[in-house]
Design a protein around this motif. Structure first.
Motif, PDB file in Angstrom:
ATOM      1  N   ARG A   1     -13.292  11.434  -7.502  1.00  0.00           N
ATOM      2  CA  ARG A   1     -12.095  11.362  -6.673  1.00  0.00           C
ATOM      3  C   ARG A   1     -10.856  11.259  -7.546  1.00  0.00           C
ATOM      4  N   LEU A   2      -9.766  11.748  -7.005  1.00  0.00           N
ATOM      5  CA  LEU A   2      -8.516  11.600  -7.741  1.00  0.00           C
ATOM      6  C   LEU A   2      -8.125  10.134  -7.773  1.00  0.00           C
ATOM      7  N   CYS A   3      -7.422   9.730  -8.850  1.00  0.00           N
ATOM      8  CA  CYS A   3      -7.117   8.323  -9.012  1.00  0.00           C
ATOM      9  C   CYS A   3      -6.063   7.865  -8.019  1.00  0.00           C
ATOM     10  N   LYS A   4      -6.142   6.610  -7.704  1.00  0.00           N
ATOM     11  CA  LYS A   4      -5.159   5.973  -6.841  1.00  0.00           C
ATOM     12  C   LYS A   4      -4.570   4.791  -7.583  1.00  0.00           C
ATOM     13  N   PRO A   5      -3.377   4.322  -7.179  1.00  0.00           N
ATOM     14  CA  PRO A   5      -2.841   3.142  -7.826  1.00  0.00           C
ATOM     15  C   PRO A   5      -3.738   1.945  -7.555  1.00  0.00           C
ATOM     16  N   CYS A   6      -3.940   1.121  -8.571  1.00  0.00           N
ATOM     17  CA  CYS A   6      -4.825  -0.024  -8.387  1.00  0.00           C
ATOM     18  C   CYS A   6      -4.299  -0.956  -7.310  1.00  0.00           C
ATOM     19  N   PHE A   7      -2.990  -0.970  -7.118  1.00  0.00           N
ATOM     20  CA  PHE A   7      -2.424  -1.842  -6.085  1.00  0.00           C
ATOM     21  C   PHE A   7      -2.917  -1.424  -4.700  1.00  0.00           C
ATOM     22  N   LEU A   8      -2.876  -0.121  -4.425  1.00  0.00           N
ATOM     23  CA  LEU A   8      -3.353   0.361  -3.130  1.00  0.00           C
ATOM     24  C   LEU A   8      -4.869   0.216  -3.016  1.00  0.00           C
ATOM     25  N   ASP A   9      -5.570   0.368  -4.159  1.00  0.00           N
ATOM     26  CA  ASP A   9      -7.018   0.131  -4.174  1.00  0.00           C
ATOM     27  C   ASP A   9      -7.337  -1.276  -3.701  1.00  0.00           C
ATOM     28  N   CYS A  10      -6.597  -2.230  -4.259  1.00  0.00           N
ATOM     29  CA  CYS A  10      -6.830  -3.635  -3.895  1.00  0.00           C
ATOM     30  C   CYS A  10      -6.617  -3.857  -2.412  1.00  0.00           C
ATOM     31  N   LEU A  11      -5.611  -3.214  -1.846  1.00  0.00           N
ATOM     32  CA  LEU A  11      -5.360  -3.348  -0.415  1.00  0.00           C
ATOM     33  C   LEU A  11      -6.527  -2.781   0.389  1.00  0.00           C
ATOM     34  N   GLN A  12      -7.067  -1.629  -0.085  1.00  0.00           N
ATOM     35  CA  GLN A  12      -8.208  -1.014   0.595  1.00  0.00           C
ATOM     36  C   GLN A  12      -9.415  -1.955   0.603  1.00  0.00           C
ATOM     37  N   VAL A  13      -9.637  -2.587  -0.553  1.00  0.00           N
ATOM     38  CA  VAL A  13     -10.784  -3.483  -0.685  1.00  0.00           C
ATOM     39  C   VAL A  13     -10.707  -4.629   0.309  1.00  0.00           C
ATOM     40  N   THR A  14      -9.486  -5.115   0.538  1.00  0.00           N
ATOM     41  CA  THR A  14      -9.314  -6.243   1.460  1.00  0.00           C
ATOM     42  C   THR A  14      -9.276  -5.792   2.917  1.00  0.00           C
ATOM     43  N   GLY A  15      -9.469  -4.492   3.143  1.00  0.00           N
ATOM     44  CA  GLY A  15      -9.487  -4.000   4.519  1.00  0.00           C
ATOM     45  C   GLY A  15      -8.115  -3.669   5.061  1.00  0.00           C
ATOM     46  N   GLN A  16      -7.085  -3.700   4.205  1.00  0.00           N
ATOM     47  CA  GLN A  16      -5.726  -3.397   4.661  1.00  0.00           C
ATOM     48  C   GLN A  16      -5.411  -1.932   4.394  1.00  0.00           C
ATOM     49  N   LYS A  17      -4.866  -1.266   5.389  1.00  0.00           N
ATOM     50  CA  LYS A  17      -4.457   0.126   5.216  1.00  0.00           C
ATOM     51  C   LYS A  17      -2.933   0.167   5.137  1.00  0.00           C
ATOM     52  N   PRO A  18      -2.394   0.464   3.950  1.00  0.00           N
ATOM     53  CA  PRO A  18      -0.930   0.489   3.838  1.00  0.00           C
ATOM     54  C   PRO A  18      -0.327   1.584   4.705  1.00  0.00           C
ATOM     55  N   LEU A  19       0.772   1.258   5.360  1.00  0.00           N
ATOM     56  CA  LEU A  19       1.490   2.223   6.190  1.00  0.00           C
ATOM     57  C   LEU A  19       2.567   2.875   5.332  1.00  0.00           C
ATOM     58  N   LEU A  20       2.533   4.208   5.214  1.00  0.00           N
ATOM     59  CA  LEU A  20       3.517   4.936   4.420  1.00  0.00           C
ATOM     60  C   LEU A  20       4.232   5.926   5.322  1.00  0.00           C
ATOM     61  N   LEU A  21       5.509   5.687   5.592  1.00  0.00           N
ATOM     62  CA  LEU A  21       6.285   6.550   6.476  1.00  0.00           C
ATOM     63  C   LEU A  21       7.480   7.122   5.735  1.00  0.00           C
ATOM     64  N   GLY A  22       7.697   8.424   5.850  1.00  0.00           N
ATOM     65  CA  GLY A  22       8.857   9.023   5.202  1.00  0.00           C
ATOM     66  C   GLY A  22       8.954  10.492   5.477  1.00  0.00           C
ATOM     67  N   ARG A  23      10.058  11.085   5.038  1.00  0.00           N
ATOM     68  CA  ARG A  23      10.225  12.524   5.259  1.00  0.00           C
ATOM     69  C   ARG A  23      10.336  13.305   3.958  1.00  0.00           C
ATOM     70  N   GLN A  24      10.283  12.602   2.811  1.00  0.00           N
ATOM     71  CA  GLN A  24      10.265  13.283   1.522  1.00  0.00           C
ATOM     72  C   GLN A  24       9.327  12.539   0.605  1.00  0.00           C
ATOM     73  N   GLY A  25       8.970  13.172  -0.562  1.00  0.00           N
ATOM     74  CA  GLY A  25       8.040  12.540  -1.486  1.00  0.00           C
ATOM     75  C   GLY A  25       8.522  11.177  -1.929  1.00  0.00           C
ATOM     76  N   LEU A  26       7.669  10.168  -1.794  1.00  0.00           N
ATOM     77  CA  LEU A  26       8.048   8.842  -2.279  1.00  0.00           C
ATOM     78  C   LEU A  26       8.037   8.805  -3.792  1.00  0.00           C
ATOM     79  N   ASP A  27       7.312   9.717  -4.415  1.00  0.00           N
ATOM     80  CA  ASP A  27       7.394   9.869  -5.870  1.00  0.00           C
ATOM     81  C   ASP A  27       6.963  11.283  -6.230  1.00  0.00           C
ATOM     82  N   SER A  28       7.055  11.597  -7.508  1.00  0.00           N
ATOM     83  CA  SER A  28       6.807  12.969  -7.943  1.00  0.00           C
ATOM     84  C   SER A  28       5.368  13.406  -7.731  1.00  0.00           C
ATOM     85  N   SER A  29       4.472  12.457  -7.531  1.00  0.00           N
ATOM     86  CA  SER A  29       3.065  12.824  -7.383  1.00  0.00           C
ATOM     87  C   SER A  29       2.670  13.054  -5.930  1.00  0.00           C
TER      88      SER A  29
END
Length: 713
Positions: free
Chosen positions: A384-412
């Motif tokens: 799998r493509l890598c993910k930020p460890c911060f978001l990984d940690c949230l996934q492990v705890t059962g939390q799904k981060p909400l990401l809302l926007g209309r343009q790229g939050l970063d270059s990736s």
């Protein structure tokens, strides 16, 4: 109330600037807490984190602190509600650095075109032809000269170049002989501390092609150290006390040690050469040599383990070992040259990084399992493509981060969706979904037409010009032959003076005084207008320009700014007074919390003024009445409410002392274009502030809310 969640952080002086790592610390601890192995941030404190209802990060895409101060009056809610304000140190990839290693998360597009990503992974192609290293260098092995950076690549990656701005006093290694594939390689690494000058070298290491250490030396910085960065550098105050070696000594030794065809190797070597203030024409940068998709970079620690099978920068050690890092970078370059790009591509470093991260996640999951419950390894799962460890940690705890926007939050491409989606739609979606998520990133944008770099440059010039006008006062008239020294002394009692000149175009002489602090200029207007100075009854006023017409309104609003609540400015101090003297002098003031002495960021010497922060606003009011007229060791004090107690004074200082005067014609060429769009910009900023207000008011109690102005770079 005592058990409600709250944030405590310093607000004055040097503490007003933080790095992305420090912001990362705050977000990680806020979202995860101690139960998931997150530590309290090192620079602030969250009390009762377990009672935190959620974390909301609002990103204002393309906007910087230039926008905040240009449209300060329009950001009515933001400046009156958000208590803590910090300048973020620059980063090439804002949110990528915030979340750790780069990410490539694909959005789930809704019918409205909004993005709501739950950080799902996607499969990576194993086709070597698509590997970024093969695309850059081809498959065949080549000599070392094929991997040295070109002049254009050096310029693009901020390497010191002979004749370029900012490198005027840099020392050249004079290694100007033609390079060949037989030229000798040398590994170089430095550790740095933070001073008023910026990054200064505290330790330098150089190794030869066999990995033997030729130089490992501690270096005494020129300026007073603000942060030893011991966690990363391993250098402490105690270690540097007996050191006599200076940067010039190291520069001389390196020049003598390096042969005329030397090739320097390092990981992000530009930072080392900038700190060394040296120019070297031939370099191999392993962070660029092994660069990933879209130019993202692997960390040296990971590359050493994945490519060389070596563990470096171990957590058990205090800080990094520059000799170890220099040797690792050298061996990585040698591996690349000897094995060739195809062999490196076959290592599939992206997949190895993902595997490492997934292993960390599995360990975290195992730690959360009851005793006796193991976690089965899914060895046959596709990479799998890598993910930020911060978001990984949230996934492990059962939390799904909400990401809302209309343009790229970063270059990736962390958060991409339909560009036609409006801020209003994003707000509506946020009002519905944020209460259901414990971690949310909401991105608003002014639109691409308002965030072009030339418009940003013109905005910067307008802010700089307005602040200069607000820092400037005219005083007079004076009699012919008046005593300039006594005038300077009188106006100097209001605060540090940037410049004082005599105006001779008038019938009687006037003086033009430019202060370093807004409070000083305002104090001069308030206390010296109508006063007798140098034998003349004078008038004191600011220059009347279009930019200063709303100056009184702006001053009043700055006083009401939540950041200045309970903070007063005191001038007229003798420079011989130390912080200890002042602490003792002001100790009788009730509820005094913090005393801050602004320093000249070049000399490190403190100015003739200070800021006092009180726990209660009324105590600040009482202190103002008490201090005016006080005499401390022969100096009469003057005081008023603070206007720029936090990071603004530091930013003003940097603006006044910057060398960025080149290209002003570009600003003026674009001023007319900016004026046409600025009225619309004001309206849009006002709407954005209203959106933030509406979102903020919808949040549950005990929610940490952060608003980010990431800027253009």
């Amino acid at each position: 109330q005592e058990k409600s969640c709250r944030l405590s952080a310093a607000l004055l002086g040097e503490d007003c600037e933080i790095s992305h790592d420090q912001l990362y610390e705050l977000l990680k601890y806020a979202a995860l807490g101690k139960c998931h192995h997150a530590a309290q941030p090192s620079w602030c404190r969250i009390y009762h984190q377990s009672r935190l209802a959620g974390v909301v990060v609002v990103v204002l895409h393309g906007m910087s602190q230039v926008h905040f101060y240009r449209f300060y009056l329009q950001f009515k809610h933001l400046r009156r509600v958000f208590q803590h304000r910090f300048t973020l140190t620059p980063s090439a990839d804002f949110l990528a650095s915030l979340y750790g290693e780069g990410t490539d998360l694909k959005p789930q597009n809704t019918a409205q075109g909004l993005t709501s990503s739950s950080s799902e992974c996607v499969t990576e192609s194993s086709d070597l032809q698509s590997d970024p290293i093969i695309r850059r260098y081809g498959e065949k092995r080549q000599g070392l000269t094929s991997y040295t950076l070109t002049l254009e690549e050096q310029k693009k990656n901020d390497y010191p170049i002979k004749g370029s701005p900012g490198c005027k006093d840099y020392i050249s290694t004079e290694c100007d002989q033609q390079r060949t594939d037989s030229s000798p390689l040398f590994g170089l690494d430095c550790e740095m501390c933070l001073t008023a000058k910026g990054n200064e070298v505290t330790r330098v290491s150089l190794v030869d092609a066999r990995g033997q250490c030729l130089l490992d030396e501690l270096v005494k910085p020129e300026r007073a150290v603000m942060n030893y960065r011991t966690r990363f550098s391993g250098v402490t105050k105690k270690m540097l006390l007996p050191v006599k070696t200076r940067l010039s000594d190291i520069q001389t030794r390196l020049k003598k040690m390096l042969p005329h065809d030397a090739v320097l190797v390092g990981h992000s070597l530009n930072a080392d050469l900038q700190a060394l203030e040296m120019i070297h024409p031939s370099v191999i940068d392993t962070s660029l040599l092994f660069a990933r998709t879209e130019g993202r970079r692997f960390k040296l620690k990971f590359l050493a383990k994945a490519v060389l099978g070596k563990e470096i920068q171990c957590e058990q050690k205090l800080g990094h070992d520059p000799t170890e890092d220099a040797r690792a970078a050298l061996e990585l370059a040698q591996f690349f040259i000897e094995q060739g790009p195809a062999k490196v591509a076959e290592l599939n470093l992206e997949m190895l990084l993902t595997a490492e991260k997934l292993a960390e996640v599995s360990q975290n999951k195992a730690a959360l399992q009851p005793p006796g419950c193991g976690v089965q390894k899914q060895l046959n799962e596709p990479p799998r493509l890598c993910k930020p460890c911060f978001l990984d940690c949230l996934q492990v705890t059962g939390q799904k981060p909400l990401l809302l926007g209309r343009q790229g939050l970063d270059s990736s491409g962390l958060c991409q969706s339909n560009l036609s989606t409006s801020n209003k739609q994003i707000l509506q979606r946020a009002l519905e979904d944020v209460p259901l998520s414990t971690f949310s990133v909401i991105q608003f944008s002014l639109g691409p037409e308002y965030i072009a770099s030339h418009l940003h440059a013109a905005l910067y010039e307008k802010v700089r010009s307005k602040l200069t006008d607000m820092l400037t006062i005219y005083a007079g008239p004076f009699e012919e032959g008046f005593c300039l020294k006594s005038v300077k002394k009188e106006f100097g009692r209001c605060g540090p003076i940037q410049s004082l000149t005599v105006v001779t175009e008038t019938f009687q002489p006037y003086v033009c005084v430019q202060y370093e602090l807004l409070e000083a200029a305002q104090l001069a207007v308030e206390s010296l207008n109508g006063a007798e100075v140098a034998g003349s009854c004078i008038k004191v006023q600011r220059p009347v320009t279009a930019a200063t017409l709303d100056c009184d309104v702006l001053i009043k609003e700055l006083e009401l700014d939540v950041e200045n609540e309970g903070v007063i400015y005191v001038a007229g101090l003798k420079k011989s007074l130390t912080e200890t003297d002042l602490q003792e002098e002001f100790s009788q003031l009730k509820d005094l919390e913090t005393l801050f002495l602004p320093k000249d960021l070049q000399s490190g010497k403190h100015r003739n003024c200070c800021f006092l922060k009180f726990q209660k606003s009324q105590s600040a009011v009482d202190a103002l009445e008490a201090i005016n007229g006080w005499t401390v060791k022969g100096s009469e004090l003057r005081s008023r409410n603070a206007l720029a107690s936090g990071h603004l004074w530091r930013w003003i200082w940097q603006m006044n002392h910057s060398n960025g005067k080149q290209g002003k014609h570009i600003f003026y060429e674009k001023m007319e274009q900016l004026s046409d769009s600025e009225q619309d910009l004001r309206k849009n900023v006002k709407k954005l502030d209203h959106h933030i207000k509406k979102l903020y008011r919808s949040l549950q109690n005990n929610t940490l809310c952060i608003v980010l102005f990431p800027g253009l770079n």
